[in-house]
Every structure is written in C-alpha cells, then in structure tokens.
Design a protein around this motif. Structure first.
Motif, short mmCIF file in Angstrom:
data_model
loop_
_atom_site.label_atom_id
_atom_site.label_comp_id
_atom_site.label_asym_id
_atom_site.label_seq_id
_atom_site.Cartn_x
_atom_site.Cartn_y
_atom_site.Cartn_z
N LYS A 1 -10.87 -99.98 17.21
CA LYS A 1 -11.02 -101.34 16.68
C LYS A 1 -12.11 -102.06 17.46
N VAL A 2 -13.09 -102.64 16.80
CA VAL A 2 -14.13 -103.39 17.51
C VAL A 2 -14.50 -104.66 16.76
N ASP A 3 -14.96 -105.67 17.51
CA ASP A 3 -15.43 -106.93 16.90
C ASP A 3 -16.94 -106.96 16.82
N MET A 4 -17.60 -106.19 17.70
CA MET A 4 -19.06 -106.12 17.59
C MET A 4 -19.57 -104.78 18.10
N LEU A 5 -20.74 -104.38 17.60
CA LEU A 5 -21.28 -103.06 17.93
C LEU A 5 -22.79 -103.18 18.16
N VAL A 6 -23.27 -102.55 19.22
CA VAL A 6 -24.71 -102.51 19.45
C VAL A 6 -25.16 -101.06 19.29
N ILE A 7 -26.17 -100.86 18.48
CA ILE A 7 -26.67 -99.50 18.28
C ILE A 7 -27.88 -99.27 19.17
N SER A 8 -27.78 -98.28 20.02
CA SER A 8 -28.86 -98.00 20.95
C SER A 8 -29.00 -96.49 21.03
N GLY B 1 -16.00 -104.81 22.23
CA GLY B 1 -17.37 -104.47 21.84
C GLY B 1 -17.66 -103.02 22.14
N ALA B 2 -18.56 -102.43 21.36
CA ALA B 2 -18.92 -101.04 21.61
C ALA B 2 -20.43 -100.87 21.50
N VAL B 3 -20.93 -99.81 22.15
CA VAL B 3 -22.33 -99.47 22.07
C VAL B 3 -22.41 -98.03 21.60
N ILE B 4 -23.25 -97.74 20.62
CA ILE B 4 -23.49 -96.34 20.26
C ILE B 4 -24.71 -95.90 21.06
N GLY B 5 -24.54 -94.90 21.90
CA GLY B 5 -25.65 -94.40 22.70
C GLY B 5 -25.41 -94.61 24.19
N GLY B 6 -25.32 -93.52 24.92
CA GLY B 6 -25.07 -93.61 26.36
C GLY B 6 -26.31 -93.31 27.17
N GLY B 7 -27.47 -93.65 26.62
CA GLY B 7 -28.71 -93.47 27.37
C GLY B 7 -28.97 -94.71 28.21
N LEU B 8 -30.18 -94.72 28.82
CA LEU B 8 -30.57 -95.83 29.68
C LEU B 8 -30.33 -97.19 29.03
N LEU B 9 -30.85 -97.33 27.80
CA LEU B 9 -30.74 -98.61 27.11
C LEU B 9 -29.32 -98.94 26.69
N GLY B 10 -28.60 -97.92 26.25
CA GLY B 10 -27.24 -98.12 25.80
C GLY B 10 -26.37 -98.66 26.92
N LEU B 11 -26.54 -98.10 28.11
CA LEU B 11 -25.73 -98.55 29.23
C LEU B 11 -26.09 -99.98 29.59
N GLU B 12 -27.39 -100.29 29.46
CA GLU B 12 -27.78 -101.66 29.75
C GLU B 12 -27.16 -102.61 28.72
N ALA B 13 -27.13 -102.17 27.47
CA ALA B 13 -26.53 -103.00 26.43
C ALA B 13 -25.04 -103.20 26.71
N ALA B 14 -24.39 -102.15 27.24
CA ALA B 14 -22.96 -102.26 27.54
C ALA B 14 -22.72 -103.28 28.64
N LYS B 15 -23.58 -103.26 29.63
CA LYS B 15 -23.47 -104.26 30.71
C LYS B 15 -23.66 -105.66 30.12
N ALA B 16 -24.60 -105.75 29.17
CA ALA B 16 -24.86 -107.05 28.54
C ALA B 16 -23.61 -107.55 27.83
N LEU B 17 -22.85 -106.62 27.21
CA LEU B 17 -21.62 -107.04 26.54
C LEU B 17 -20.67 -107.69 27.54
N LEU B 18 -20.56 -107.07 28.73
CA LEU B 18 -19.70 -107.65 29.76
C LEU B 18 -20.19 -109.05 30.12
N ASP B 19 -21.52 -109.16 30.29
CA ASP B 19 -22.09 -110.46 30.66
C ASP B 19 -21.81 -111.51 29.59
N LEU B 20 -21.66 -111.04 28.35
CA LEU B 20 -21.40 -111.97 27.26
C LEU B 20 -19.93 -112.33 27.15
N GLY B 21 -19.14 -111.81 28.09
CA GLY B 21 -17.74 -112.18 28.09
C GLY B 21 -16.85 -111.24 27.29
N ILE B 22 -17.40 -110.11 26.82
CA ILE B 22 -16.57 -109.11 26.14
C ILE B 22 -15.76 -108.42 27.24
#
Ligand code: SRM
Ligand SMILES: Cc1cc2nc3c(=O)[nH]c(=O)nc-3n(C[C@H](O)[C@H](O)[C@H](O)COP(=O)(O)OP(=O)(O)OC[C@H]3O[C@@H](n4cnc5c(N)ncnc54)[C@H](O)[C@@H]3O)c2cc1C
Ligand code: SF4
Ligand code: FES
Lengths: 840, 131
Positions: A231-238, A147-168
C-alpha cells in the motif's frame, strides 16, 4: 560580423559551456544565444535535494540572470528548440523564434526513464529531476504517509531520503536487481548498506519486479510479479535516465540504438557544426550520468570553438561517492575486478555497518579500485592512488585500516601526490593549479580558492582535500599555521583566554580595544563572549556584553523559524515533580506554546514571542524553575536512568548523582555545548558513552568516560577512570572540563579536541590524573569559583529593568508583537509556518 | 497567492539605487538613542514598515536597513550581530549568518541578495530615519 553559437539546453552542462566560452574570451568572437526549456536559469541539479532543506532556488542557481546579460549572452527561457534545419543552419523554437547558427551545441541532458508499468500515469506518481518535480512531490507528501521509490541506484536512494525529509514516515525502495546500487557496489556492500538504510527508516526490497500501479485516480498500491502488494500514497520512479535525443533524431543526426546523440572525441555529432555535450551525448557506447564528465566535455568544445583545442574527450572516471546523509557509499576505479585478475582484500564490520573492499594488482604494486560502505573517509586518497598509480604500502590492508583518527591521514597523503593529480574532478583542477594559487597568488583559504579556481564549487567532495593541501603547502613554506580567531584578533582562542585573564578584562569592548583591532564581527564576538563567561561568570547581558552575544544568548532563548523563540527550563537529571509538570502545562497553555519532550530528557516550549519571554520566565521561576541554557554553548543536560531508585539491575543511585552533576556544572559556559549522562549499570540506558562526559555505575563506584558525542559524526566516549568514588569523579570532571575550556578552539566539541591533542587519551590522562602539568589544583579552584558564582540568568534578566526592557520586538511600540509571525495548526497544537512555502 | 512579505519586498525593490541627493528627504522620528543597544541593533515600526536601526558606537556611526532578511524572509536583521569586514560595516543575520553591508545593503557572503538601507540622523537624543 560575429559568428553565432546557439546552445540548446540551459542545464548544468549547457551553463558550464557558456561559462567556459566566456572565460576564454568567446563573447568577443561569438554571439552566444541560449534556449532553455525550463522556466528558470540553470541550477545545481546535483544538490537538488537540498531544496527540501535549507537551500533556496536562488542559492541553487548557477548564475543569476544578470550574469548572462553582463556577458552579452542572450538567454531565452521556457522556450525549447523544436526543430533544426541543418541545410540552412536554422533552428526553430516552440515560441516561434527562427535563428541561424554557425555552431550548434546540444546540451539537452536526459529525462528520467519511466518503465511502461500499467498505472504510471496516476496521481501521486513522480519523477525526480527538476524543481517542478520537487514542488509537486512536496504538496502531495503533505497528505501522504507511505512512500516508495522504484530503483535502488544512486538517484533512487537519494529520492528515498527525500521522502523522509518530506515527512513520509514509512519509506520503501523497490529494486529489480538482487542488490542496491548494482552499478557501483557488490552484494556484500549492498547488504551492509541495506542494514544502514533500514536504520534510517527506509525499507529495502530487492529482486522485486513491479507489475502494476493500482488505484482510482490516485495511486493506492503497487502489485509485484511475485504476487505481493504494497500500500502506498506516493511513488517516485527513479529507474535510470534516458538521453534527450528527440531533437537530434528529428534533425536526422545519428543516435545510438538505445538512445544518446553519437559524438566523436571532439564531441562532434554526425554533422560537424553540431556538438553534443553532457548527459545527451553518447561517446564510445557510454552515456555519462554525472556532472564532472559533462563539464569536461563543455571545456573541450569551448576550446575547440576558440581554435585552441589541446585535448580530446577520451572517457572519464566514473568513481562516485554517495552523499546520503548518515551513510557513506563510494566506489572507485575498477570496483568489480575479481580474482584471479587481482587480489582482493575485504574488511567487514557488521556491528558498525562498515564494509571495505580493495582490489590490488597481482604484483602487489598498484591499487586497481574498490568499494567503501559505511565509512568513506579514505575515498579521496584511494581514488588518487588509483588515478595516479601511486605506490601502495607493503601491507596493502593499511590502505583501508589506517589508524583511527587519521594519524598521518590526509596531510602527508595529499602532499605526496604528483602535480597533475586531479583534486577537484568537477572543475578539473589539479594539485599543481591549487599549489600555484596558494603560493603565487596567496589564495590560501577555501573561499579564496573557490573564487579563483572554482575548486570545491561542484559536488564539494574535494573540500577536505583542498583544506589539507592548503595546510600542507603553508607548513612546507615554513609558515606556522595559526588558528587565529578572525581578522580582528591575531591570537588563537587559547592565547586570548590567557591574555584576557592576566589583563583582567571584563567586556568585549575592552578586549577588542586592548587585544584586537577594527570593529569585530560575528565570529570573534561570540568567541570572546564565551571566554569572558568561562572566566568570570558574570551576567552575559550586562555591561554592554549584550550585543557581543550570539543571537540566542542575547535573548536567552533559541530563535526558531518565523522569529519566535523556544523556552527550555532546566530539569536536572530529567526528574520532575507532578506540580512542576502542571506549572509547565499552565504556562504553555496561557501563552499558546507548542510543547514537546526533547531528546535531552526535558520539555521544550516553542513559539514564544520575544516580548512574552520575560513574563513566561517570571512564571516559571515562581514555580521553582531555572534557565536550562538550551541557547548557550554551555552545559545542556545530564541525562539519567532510574538506577537503584527503582530498577532491578541498578547498582548505584544514578538519578541522584545525575542531579548533583547537573547542578554543579549548570550555567558553565565553554567553547561548545557540553552534555553528560549517568547510567545505573552497564546496560547503559542513559547513553553515557555518547556524551562529552559520561558516567556509568559499577559495583565499586563509577566509570568515567570522556569526549563522546552524538550529532552528525557520532563518537563513542573513551574510558578515563574506573571505579572512582563520587567525589573523585567530580574532581576528575572539574579538571577535564577546565583543561578543555582553556585549550579548545572556538566551537570545538570535546571529541575533536581530543582528536587534535598530541598524545591523545594517554596525554589527557597524564594531565588530569597524574597531574603532569601541575595544574590540577588550579583547575579545581577555578571550577569551584565558577560553581560558587552561578546565578540563574533568567532570574536576573526578569528582575533587572535595564535588561528586561530589551525583550521587545519594536522598541517604539513595545506592546506590539511582530505581525509577520504566523502559525499553522498541527495535531491540536501549532507549528511555525513553512518558510519555503513563504518563499514561493 | 502573493504573500505579504513578498509584497513588502516588491515595494522596496524599485527604490534601490535611488539617488537620495535629488529627492526631498523626510525625516521620521524613530526612537530614543537609548532604545538601541550600543554596538547592536533593534527594530522600529515606521509607517507600517519594520526598520532595523543600528548604533555602531565603535565607529560613532548609525545605520538603518530593512528588518527583513531576504534569505528566508525572516524579520530578524535587527537581532543580528554587527561588525566589519575590512572597512565595510556589516550585520550578520541570526538565522544562517548571511552578512550584509550596512552602507550599501549588498550581501557580503556571496549570495545574490540586497537589502534596503536608509539614512539616519541623531538630534537631541532622538533618532530619525529618512524614509
Ligand atoms: C530540542 C532538541 C530536539 C528535540 O526536540 O528533542 C534539539 C534541538 C536543537 N539542537 Fe540538538 N536538540 C536536542 C537534543 C540533541 C541531542 C540528544 C541529547 O542531547 O542527548 C543531540 C545528540 C547528542 C550530542 O549533542 O552529542 C543533539 C545534537 C545536536 C547537534 C550536533 C552536535 C555535534 O557535536 O555534532 C547540533 C548542532 C550544533 O550544536 O552545532 C544541535 C543543535 C540543535 C539546535 C540548537 C539547532 C539550532 O541551532 O536551532 C536545536 C535548537 C532547539 C531549540 O531551539 O530549543 N543538536 N541534539 C533537543 C534538546 C535537548 C535539550 O533538552 O536541551
Ligand atoms: C537528484 C539528482 C542528484 C544528482 N546527483 C549527482 C551527483 O551527486 N553527482 C553527479 O555527478 N551527478 C549527479 N546528478 C546528475 C547531474 O545532475 C547531471 O549529470 C547533470 O545535471 C547533467 O547536466 P546536463 O546539462 O547534461 O543536463 P541537464 O542538467 O538535465 O540539463 C538539460 C537541460 O536542457 C533542457 N532541454 C532539453 N531539451 C531541450 C530543448 N529541445 N530545447 C531547450 N532546452 C532543452 C532541459 O529542460 C534541461 O534544463 C544528479 C541528478 C539528479 C536529478
Ligand atoms: S542502566 Fe538500565 S538496567 Fe541499569 S539501572 Fe539503569 S535502567 Fe536499570
Ligand atoms: S534567514 Fe537570514 S540568513 Fe537565513
């Protein structure tokens, strides 16, 4: 006739506006009508990520539907306002409602900004803003690995943590700027943050410009401007937010060239009967993407409508603290001020991943701002120091290098703040207000203050300060702050332990009868049960003690999702014979259990029905196993490394000693769980320095370390004694453990116990080594008595019919299992059904 | 998909606040007194429903509630610790320690949940529940 206030948007700020208006008596003067586009009443977006964890929608909801009806607020959900006729003062909604208004409040918030990258419309590309977004991510994540997140701001990092929590397992953050959180921290801070996030399993790519998202229907890879691909299976835009000003535009209200509804200091738009608040409002060229300024705006407009406006909106402090689990990041005041406008002090510790920077005024008098990465404990105090222009110490570096364990720390710090210091910025509660509540109204607990002032109910960041403040006020009133157990006992745990011993009490009921009052509760029951076990070591389930145990102790097993239990036999030192491994395998196979090697060097079997527990243990006991007390506040494991038995570097026999230590203290109940480890040399493969008591081999004997732990606040253990013999080592541990058992508070592990001890490690040494209290002989005798009275409680449970018969789900149908228990297949084994799925 | 627990929950909802004095109560034999541990609870299966029964010996009172904890829909309340806040008798769910009044079923730890409570009577060492 009452005037009509129509609120457009039922998000955090729209809700807060209603709450403020109602609290000022607004529902008597106005008809309040709210339109929300989302299908549910306002919820706590700030803690949205908790939806992937332990929080349900109900818990995130700001106020239930009944709240709106009780306060005569008409709430229309799933019905966005589509049009405003400003001349006639009428709004129209998607579902066809037409309504006139006297005042219109726009609280439409913002939407995620999605850059125009080709391919953003593909399946598997998400934004992170609403419950629906999270639901969609969740179902897609089930079939994704990368999984990937576009955006390394406050929200983007939180979204990245969420990916881990989702088992990515493979998570990436793509940032266009050269550093993470470009708005909040500098390059050096970003570098430290990057290495911390790497350690969490998140890979960071800065200076990366995404050019294309490719794939058939679903996203398959990302292509970057530098030619690289991922290569990614999912992407979050933040990639930032875009104020929702479309309705305002249709109505011809003035909007900013880059979005946002233009407002003045009263939050009025270019039409004086229309206000805009929250993330959709553009004030002095600023969009405030945080909740606290939005709340302030809500309050100002509510006062304005009630005709008692006292303040205007003049900007807001954008200091932030990121709540990414495991990594603290904070910036406050003027974080980027640079020499020669100020003097900058930087502390950096790469091995610990800590970076701190403060900016001091050139006259050395004031703190202007700063950045904290890796350790933000001082954030609240530093922010207060900036905001209240508090005097700073002559050696300004003391601000960030204050002594460990927070020696004078919070307490004297908070008490020295002026009354107008803002403690809870979400709810704008000052120190003066809190003092008033505590002193005049006796609201001297965090819960009481939450109810009376709403402090601590927003982001929760001020909770530690509020606690310190309560303690400080009570102390200054000469009230001794005693940590009494709960409403049923006016004693501290230490006092209770001595009294129970002197009076020779053996059951919870006797203790309550003799030393307490009322009926007891879930706080004092396990605390007293633990004291009884530490003192007398009798079976925890006998003599009516059964129902005083915490649930895991009551069933001698840990309850799991779905209501089944886990089974953990003791495997001292982590050493196990092939025969015993086979026995575990056979039992797990027979009862359909999921098996896993634990982090404590033993084997856990999950998914056991309560009714099967006795039979399972009967078989394990027959194969030579004992209870592992994984359920108790008691000794867990003593991990070992192979030491001299096999390892080419070992200097002592770590395995044999670990087994001896584990067998000595097994079953020992204590205020909190106890963990230990023995390493065969200084390479420390058993991680002894992260244990409550850890032992490391030396050429001459053992070094003993105490008061360490892992967990959410890891602490390294401290060296208590060097080069001691095995015998001396056990003596020291006996004394140390008995001293801890007798003096700690309930559920206080050894590290916080030492932190709170006056005199610290030096005092602990004087007690257990120099015998300054003259208690060591007693400690050793007490420990010997406990060791001698050890019995495997599972053996007693299966052999005692009175105890055994309690292990059933239905007492009127003992053979029947709980029919609601459901498992799902997982890699050739089973797992518990996801309970969040059940809740939907 | 409607889940079994949810159906169960939905079935119970309309019954709350029902005025027991106006309906004819049917007492169902649940279990023997010694089946329920003193000052604690245990679960019985009645008419296909899971009911938690508590023997609050300290107060000389008996209570019964649904066994389902509304927080994470776990069949667990019977395994919780019982006690009181002020005068209010309560049970704490073993999962996350949310507490519920044994008298009214209201959630006492500040959340918006409610559980169903039932009347209990004890005769000749037998425990009956009014469904
Ligand atoms: C099973 C296991 C995870 C695994 O699959 O590996 C595990 C599972 C749980 N851990 Fe752990 N911990 C496990 C090793 C650890 C370790 C590693 C270790 O022991 O070396 C740590 C860090 C070391 C430490 O404790 O200092 C660890 C730190 C925690 C903590 C944080 C403690 C702290 O002081 O901050 C908790 C929460 C607590 O106790 O309040 C916790 C709580 C739990 C609980 C009891 C949570 C709960 O209440 O349900 C989990 C129950 C397990 C069960 O049902 O059997 N677990 N947990 C490990 C069991 C080890 C064993 O054989 O007994
Ligand atoms: C994951 C995440 C983490 C965050 N973390 C933090 C944090 O740690 N600290 C912090 O301070 N802030 C944080 N924020 C930001 C914070 O959530 C927002 O500042 C806050 O929600 C803004 O409130 P609002 O009411 O202005 O907007 P919103 O909460 O977005 O509410 C606006 C509502 O209006 C509705 N709406 C829009 N147009 C219409 C219409 N025409 N008719 C009817 N309804 C309409 C929308 O659907 C929405 O429900 C976070 C945000 C997210 C997404
Ligand atoms: S600590 Fe490491 S090197 Fe030393 S004995 Fe153990 S395994 Fe060998
Ligand atoms: S499941 Fe009962 S409190 Fe969470």
């Amino acid at each position: 006739m009452k005037k009509k206030v129509v609120v457009v948007g039922n998000g955090m700020v729209g809700y807060k506006f209603c709450e403020k208006l109602v609290s000022k008596g607004g529902n008597e003067q106005f008809d309040i009508i709210v339109f929300g586009e989302e299908p549910r009443p306002a919820y706590d977006r700030v803690h949205l990520s908790a939806y992937f964890g332990e929080k349900t929608i109900a818990e995130l909801t700001m106020a239930p539907l009944e709240w709106y009806s009780e306060n005569q607020i008409q709430l229309y959900l799933s019905d966005p306002v589509t049009n405003i006729d400003r001349k006639k003062k009428i709004i129209n909604t998607h579902q066809g409602i037409s309504l006139n208004y006297d005042y219109l409040i726009l609280a439409t918030g913002s939407a995620p900004f999605v850059p125009p990258i080709p391919g953003v419309e593909k399946d598997g590309v998400f934004v992170y803003r609403t419950i629906e977004d999270l639901d969609m991510m969740k179902s897609h994540a089930a079939k994704s690995k990368i999984g990937a997140v576009i955006g390394g701001g406050l929200l983007g990092l939180e979204a990245a943590k969420a990916l881990l929590d989702l088992g990515i397992t493979d998570a990436h953050v793509i940032e266009f700027a050269p550093r993470l959180m470009p708005k909040q921290i500098d390059q050096a801070g970003s570098d430290i943050l990057k290495s911390k996030l790497n350690a969490l399993g998140i890979k960071i790519h800065c200076n990366k410009n995404t050019q294309e998202i490719s794939g058939e229907d679903s996203i398959e890879k990302m292509v970057f401007a530098d030619g690289e691909t991922l290569k990614v299976d999912m992407l979050v835009i933040s990639a930032g937010i875009k104020p929702r000003d479309e309705l305002a535009k249709i109505a011809g209200l003035e909007v900013g060239s880059r979005g946002g509804i233009l407002v003045n200091n009263k939050l009025q738009t270019s039409d004086e009967s229309i206000f805009a608040i929250g993330e959709c409002a553009l004030h002095e060229h600023m969009i405030y993407g945080l909740v606290a300024p939005g709340y302030e705006m809500a309050d100002i407009v509510a006062s304005e409508l009630m005709g008692n406006a006292t303040k205007e909106f003049t900007g807001f402090d954008m200091s932030t603290k990121l709540k990414l689990i495991g990594v603290d990041v904070a910036s406050f005041g003027n974080a980027f001020a640079e020499e020669p406008d100020c003097q900058t002090i930087i502390y950096e510790n790469k091995t610990k991943g800590v970076y701190k920077r403060i900016n001091i005024s050139n006259d050395n008098k004031y703190l202007l701002g700063g950045i904290l990465v890796g350790d933000a404990e001082q954030y609240n105090m530093l922010l207060q120091t900036v905001n209240n222009k508090l005097p700073i110490p002559a050696d300004a570096e003391d601000l960030i290098l204050g002594s460990r364990g927070g020696e004078s720390g919070g307490e004297s710090g908070v008490m020295s703040l002026p009354d107008e210091a803002l403690i809870c910025s979400c709810e704008a509660i000052t120190k003066g207000q809190i003092c008033h509540e505590v002193i005049e109204n006796g609201n001297d607990t965090v819960d009481a203050l939450k109810k009376s002032t709403k402090a601590c109910t927003g982001c929760g960041g001020c909770t530690p300060m509020v606690k310190d403040l309560i303690q400080g006020i009570l102390k200054s009133q000469g009230k001794v702050v005693r940590n009494v157990l709960c409403e049923h006992f006016d004693h501290t745990r230490q006092e209770l332990l001595s009294l129970v011993k002197i009076k020779n009490l053996k059951t919870y009921d006797d203790v309550l009868e003799d030393l307490g009052h009322g009926d007891g509760c879930e706080i004092c029951k396990p605390a007293v049960a633990s004291i009884l076990a530490s003192l007398w070591n009798e079976n925890v389930l006998e003599k009516g003690r059964l129902t005083a145990q915490d649930s895991n102790d009551r069933f001698l097993a840990n309850i799991q999702r779905g209501g089944t239990y886990s089974v953990v036999p003791r495997i001292p030192g982590g050493e196990i014979t092939p025969e015993k491994l086979i026995a575990i395998g056979e039992v797990a196979q027979k009862y359909g259990l999921y098996t896993k090697i634990t982090g404590g060097q033993r084997i856990d079997m999950f998914g056991a029905h309560v009714g099967d527990l006795p039979a399972i243990w009967e078989e394990l006991i027959a194969a030579g196993f004992e209870s592992g007390q994984a359920y108790g506040k008691s000794l867990r494991t003593v991990k070992s490394c192979v030491g001299t038995t096999w390892c080419r570097f070992g200097v002592q026999d770590a395995v044999s000693f670990a087994i001896e230590v584990e067998n000595r203290y097994k079953g020992l109940r204590s205020p909190h769980k106890l963990k230990s480890a023995v390493s065969g040399c200084i390479r420390e493969c058993a991680e002894a320095q992260s244990k409550d008591f850890g032992i490391i081999a030396t050429e001459k004997g053992w070094n003993l370390y105490v008061c360490g732990n892992g967990g959410s606040k890891p602490r390294h253990a401290e060296l208590l004694a060097t080069d001691v013999s095995s015998e001396m080592c056990l003596k020291l541990i006996d004394r140390f453990l008995m001293f801890y058992i007798k003096t700690a508070e309930p559920l206080q592990r050894t590290a916080p116990w030492l932190d709170k001890m006056e005199g610290g490690l030096a005092y602990l040494k004087s007690v257990v080594i120099d015998d300054s209290l003259g208690l060591n002989a007693q400690f050793e005798a007490d420990m010997d008595a406990l060791v001698d009275s050890y019995k495997c409680e599972w053996k007693e449970a299966v052999e005692t019919p009175e105890i055994r018969k309690r292990f059933v789900h239905f007492v009127n149908a003992p053979e029947e299992k709980d029919p609601t228990v459901k498992f799902e297949p997982l890699r050739e084994q089973i797992k518990a059904e996801d309970w969040n799925a059940v809740l939907k | 998909m409607i889940h079994l627990y949810e159906l169960f929950h939905a079935m119970m909802k309309p019954m709350k606040n029902m005025n027991n004095t106006e309906t004819i109560t049917t007492w169902i034999l649940a279990c023997k007194v010694e089946d329920i541990p003193e000052n604690g609870g245990a679960c019985v299966l009645l008419d296909g429903e899971q009911i938690a029964i508590y023997n609050f010996k300290k107060r000389g009172e008996w209570y019964a509630t649904q066994n389902l904890c509304p927080h994470k829909q776990q069949m667990a309340l019977s395994r919780g610790m019982i006690g009181s806040t002020g005068e209010e008798p309560k049970v704490a769910c073993p999962f996350h320690k949310k507490t519920f009044s044994l008298k009214t079923g209201a959630c006492l730890s500040g959340d918006d949940y409610e559980i169903k409570t039932y009347e209990v009577k004890v005769e000749n060492n037998q425990v009956f529940v009014a469904l």
